[in-house]
Design an enzyme around this catalytic site. Structure first.
Site, PDB file in Angstrom:
ATOM      1  N   ILE A   4      -8.575  10.896 143.242  1.00  0.00           N
ATOM      2  CA  ILE A   4      -8.924  11.150 141.840  1.00  0.00           C
ATOM      3  C   ILE A   4      -9.962  10.114 141.379  1.00  0.00           C
ATOM      4  O   ILE A   4      -9.956   9.639 140.245  1.00  0.00           O
ATOM      5  CB  ILE A   4      -7.675  11.208 140.913  1.00  0.00           C
ATOM      6  CG1 ILE A   4      -6.701  10.065 141.208  1.00  0.00           C
ATOM      7  CG2 ILE A   4      -6.980  12.540 141.060  1.00  0.00           C
ATOM      8  CD1 ILE A   4      -5.533   9.999 140.221  1.00  0.00           C
ATOM      9  N   GLU A  25      -8.458   0.412 132.802  1.00  0.00           N
ATOM     10  CA  GLU A  25      -9.767  -0.233 132.628  1.00  0.00           C
ATOM     11  C   GLU A  25     -10.678   0.560 131.688  1.00  0.00           C
ATOM     12  O   GLU A  25     -11.549  -0.028 131.040  1.00  0.00           O
ATOM     13  CB  GLU A  25     -10.449  -0.353 133.992  1.00  0.00           C
ATOM     14  CG  GLU A  25     -11.872  -0.850 133.911  1.00  0.00           C
ATOM     15  CD  GLU A  25     -12.483  -1.089 135.265  1.00  0.00           C
ATOM     16  OE1 GLU A  25     -12.590  -2.265 135.628  1.00  0.00           O
ATOM     17  OE2 GLU A  25     -12.852  -0.124 135.965  1.00  0.00           O
ATOM     18  N   ASP A  26     -10.484   1.891 131.610  1.00  0.00           N
ATOM     19  CA  ASP A  26     -11.474   2.702 130.900  1.00  0.00           C
ATOM     20  C   ASP A  26     -11.393   2.725 129.371  1.00  0.00           C
ATOM     21  O   ASP A  26     -12.432   2.765 128.720  1.00  0.00           O
ATOM     22  CB  ASP A  26     -11.473   4.121 131.478  1.00  0.00           C
ATOM     23  CG  ASP A  26     -11.967   4.103 132.924  1.00  0.00           C
ATOM     24  OD1 ASP A  26     -12.954   3.408 133.177  1.00  0.00           O
ATOM     25  OD2 ASP A  26     -11.351   4.754 133.780  1.00  0.00           O
ATOM     26  N   ARG A  30      -9.214  12.091 128.120  1.00  0.00           N
ATOM     27  CA  ARG A  30      -8.839  10.676 128.151  1.00  0.00           C
ATOM     28  C   ARG A  30      -8.995   9.995 126.790  1.00  0.00           C
ATOM     29  O   ARG A  30      -8.618   8.823 126.645  1.00  0.00           O
ATOM     30  CB  ARG A  30      -9.652   9.943 129.230  1.00  0.00           C
ATOM     31  CG  ARG A  30      -9.477  10.542 130.631  1.00  0.00           C
ATOM     32  CD  ARG A  30      -9.860   9.563 131.714  1.00  0.00           C
ATOM     33  NE  ARG A  30      -9.061   8.349 131.624  1.00  0.00           N
ATOM     34  CZ  ARG A  30      -9.286   7.247 132.323  1.00  0.00           C
ATOM     35  NH1 ARG A  30     -10.289   7.217 133.184  1.00  0.00           N
ATOM     36  NH2 ARG A  30      -8.528   6.182 132.180  1.00  0.00           N
ATOM     37  N   ARG A  33     -20.017   9.446 131.434  1.00  0.00           N
ATOM     38  CA  ARG A  33     -18.949   9.024 130.517  1.00  0.00           C
ATOM     39  C   ARG A  33     -19.429   8.065 129.420  1.00  0.00           C
ATOM     40  O   ARG A  33     -18.754   7.901 128.404  1.00  0.00           O
ATOM     41  CB  ARG A  33     -17.841   8.310 131.307  1.00  0.00           C
ATOM     42  CG  ARG A  33     -17.206   9.140 132.395  1.00  0.00           C
ATOM     43  CD  ARG A  33     -16.331  10.224 131.820  1.00  0.00           C
ATOM     44  NE  ARG A  33     -15.765  11.052 132.877  1.00  0.00           N
ATOM     45  CZ  ARG A  33     -14.646  10.759 133.541  1.00  0.00           C
ATOM     46  NH1 ARG A  33     -13.966   9.662 133.244  1.00  0.00           N
ATOM     47  NH2 ARG A  33     -14.199  11.567 134.476  1.00  0.00           N
ATOM     48  N   CYS A  87     -10.234  -0.084 138.506  1.00  0.00           N
ATOM     49  CA  CYS A  87      -9.791   0.864 137.471  1.00  0.00           C
ATOM     50  C   CYS A  87      -8.366   0.643 136.996  1.00  0.00           C
ATOM     51  O   CYS A  87      -8.023   0.995 135.884  1.00  0.00           O
ATOM     52  CB  CYS A  87      -9.835   2.293 138.009  1.00  0.00           C
ATOM     53  SG  CYS A  87     -11.173   2.621 139.116  1.00  0.00           S
ATOM     54  N   HIS A 125     -18.852   6.079 137.708  1.00  0.00           N
ATOM     55  CA  HIS A 125     -19.009   4.915 136.829  1.00  0.00           C
ATOM     56  C   HIS A 125     -19.947   3.894 137.467  1.00  0.00           C
ATOM     57  O   HIS A 125     -20.048   3.822 138.695  1.00  0.00           O
ATOM     58  CB  HIS A 125     -17.651   4.209 136.642  1.00  0.00           C
ATOM     59  CG  HIS A 125     -16.718   4.899 135.705  1.00  0.00           C
ATOM     60  ND1 HIS A 125     -15.400   5.158 136.024  1.00  0.00           N
ATOM     61  CD2 HIS A 125     -16.891   5.348 134.439  1.00  0.00           C
ATOM     62  CE1 HIS A 125     -14.802   5.740 134.998  1.00  0.00           C
ATOM     63  NE2 HIS A 125     -15.690   5.871 134.024  1.00  0.00           N
ATOM     64  N   ASP A 175      -4.685  10.460 133.650  1.00  0.00           N
ATOM     65  CA  ASP A 175      -5.530   9.363 134.146  1.00  0.00           C
ATOM     66  C   ASP A 175      -5.229   8.020 133.484  1.00  0.00           C
ATOM     67  O   ASP A 175      -5.988   7.058 133.668  1.00  0.00           O
ATOM     68  CB  ASP A 175      -7.013   9.726 133.923  1.00  0.00           C
ATOM     69  CG  ASP A 175      -7.475  10.833 134.865  1.00  0.00           C
ATOM     70  OD1 ASP A 175      -7.501  10.580 136.084  1.00  0.00           O
ATOM     71  OD2 ASP A 175      -7.782  11.935 134.392  1.00  0.00           O
TER      72      ASP A 175
HETATM   73  C1  CIR Z   1     -11.407   9.683 135.815  1.00  0.00           C
HETATM   74  O1  CIR Z   1     -12.154  10.555 136.271  1.00  0.00           O
HETATM   75  O2  CIR Z   1     -11.520   9.254 134.673  1.00  0.00           O
HETATM   76  C2  CIR Z   1     -10.292   9.166 136.702  1.00  0.00           C
HETATM   77  N1  CIR Z   1      -9.820  10.205 137.552  1.00  0.00           N
HETATM   78  C3  CIR Z   1     -10.759   7.995 137.525  1.00  0.00           C
HETATM   79  C4  CIR Z   1     -11.126   6.801 136.685  1.00  0.00           C
HETATM   80  C5  CIR Z   1     -11.552   5.634 137.483  1.00  0.00           C
HETATM   81  N2  CIR Z   1     -11.776   4.535 136.626  1.00  0.00           N
HETATM   82  C6  CIR Z   1     -12.657   3.582 136.843  1.00  0.00           C
HETATM   83  O3  CIR Z   1     -13.439   3.672 137.779  1.00  0.00           O
HETATM   84  N3  CIR Z   1     -12.715   2.603 135.981  1.00  0.00           N
END
Ligand code: CIR
Length: 254
Positions: A243, A66-67, A86, A131, A249, A162, A61
């Protein structure tokens, strides 16, 4: 929504194994690569300089940069992503941010994903989710204060990945959102535009300078925004959507 710089990360072939809540089948690697390349091209045309980081096979991922971090013109904050697979992405992005920003802070405790954070002119909204926990959100408020920003804790609708899955900032006064998030009352003081029923995933749009990028699978949202006077550019998100990702993201922006 005015940006000069973007960071993105090239998808690794492991991206097909990215996390998802409902399995609608794996995305294809070629499809994700094509969507990602089109994204880089489109945001470059919108006037930003893009730093492209190399793929990370160990982190399916990691394309969703962004995460693991938050960035502002005045500095960056390294986050602690809430999904165990992650967590290691933070250490991968840290050296890049330390090169680009003079001030880089660490989230001292708890969990927080950048996807739960909506930056507006007056505050930084932090959505609690599967999360992002309260401990992480409170720690993030302290880190934001050190950068001179005010943070506030809000709720993410149940079963939504999110906070920003369900909203995006269109301009200083306007938020594009879903009916379920708008109902919670978080956007008091903003003008809200609601995505049409059935196009909830379109709420994760991305305003960059003069244009608004919207997933090309959501024509009614594109029409609505165009009717309100926005310059809309559709971008394909069909494969990354499998996904649970949208347009915000795939970048860190400042
Ligand atoms: C996740 O579940 O972490 C990734 N498959 C998707 C993350 C999407 N990120 C976001 O919305 N900032």
């Amino acid at each position: 929504y005015r940006f000069d710089s973007f960071i993105v990360r090239t998808p690794s072939s492991s991206v097909v194994n990215g996390l998802r809540a409902d399995d609608r089948g794996n995305p294809t690697y070629a499809g994700v690569l094509a969507e990602h390349a089109a994204y880089i091209h489109a945001v470059s045309r919108a006037g930003v300089e893009v730093t492209v980081l190399p793929p990370l096979e160990a982190f399916p991922d990691s394309i969703f940069v962004e995460d693991p971090a938050l960035v502002f013109p005045e500095g960056a904050i390294l986050l602690r992503p809430g999904a165990p697979t992650r967590a290691g992405e933070t250490a991968e992005i840290a050296p890049v941010l330390k090169r680009l920003f003079s001030s880089v802070l660490d989230l001292p405790r708890g969990y927080a994903d950048g996807g739960d954070v909506l930056t507006t002119q007056n505050s930084v909204m932090i959505g609690l989710s599967a999360r992002t926990n309260r401990e992480g959100a409170e720690a993030l408020i302290e880190s934001l204060a050190r950068l001179g920003r005010k943070g506030e804790i809000v709720e993410t609708p149940k079963d939504v990945l999110h906070f920003k899955t369900d909203c995006s900032l269109l301009d200083e006064e306007t938020v594009l959102t879903t009916e379920r998030l708008e109902r919670s009352g978080v956007f008091k003081g903003f003008r809200t535009l609601l995505v049409p029923a059935g196009e909830e995933a379109a709420a994760n749009a991305l305003r960059v300078n003069d244009v608004v990028f919207v997933g090309s699978d959501y024509p009614r949202t594109a029409e609505l925004l165009a009717a309100k006077g926005y310059d809309v550019v559709p971008l394909r998100t069909t494969e990354i959507g499998k996904i649970d990702a949208g347009l915000s993201c795939m970048s860190l922006r400042w």
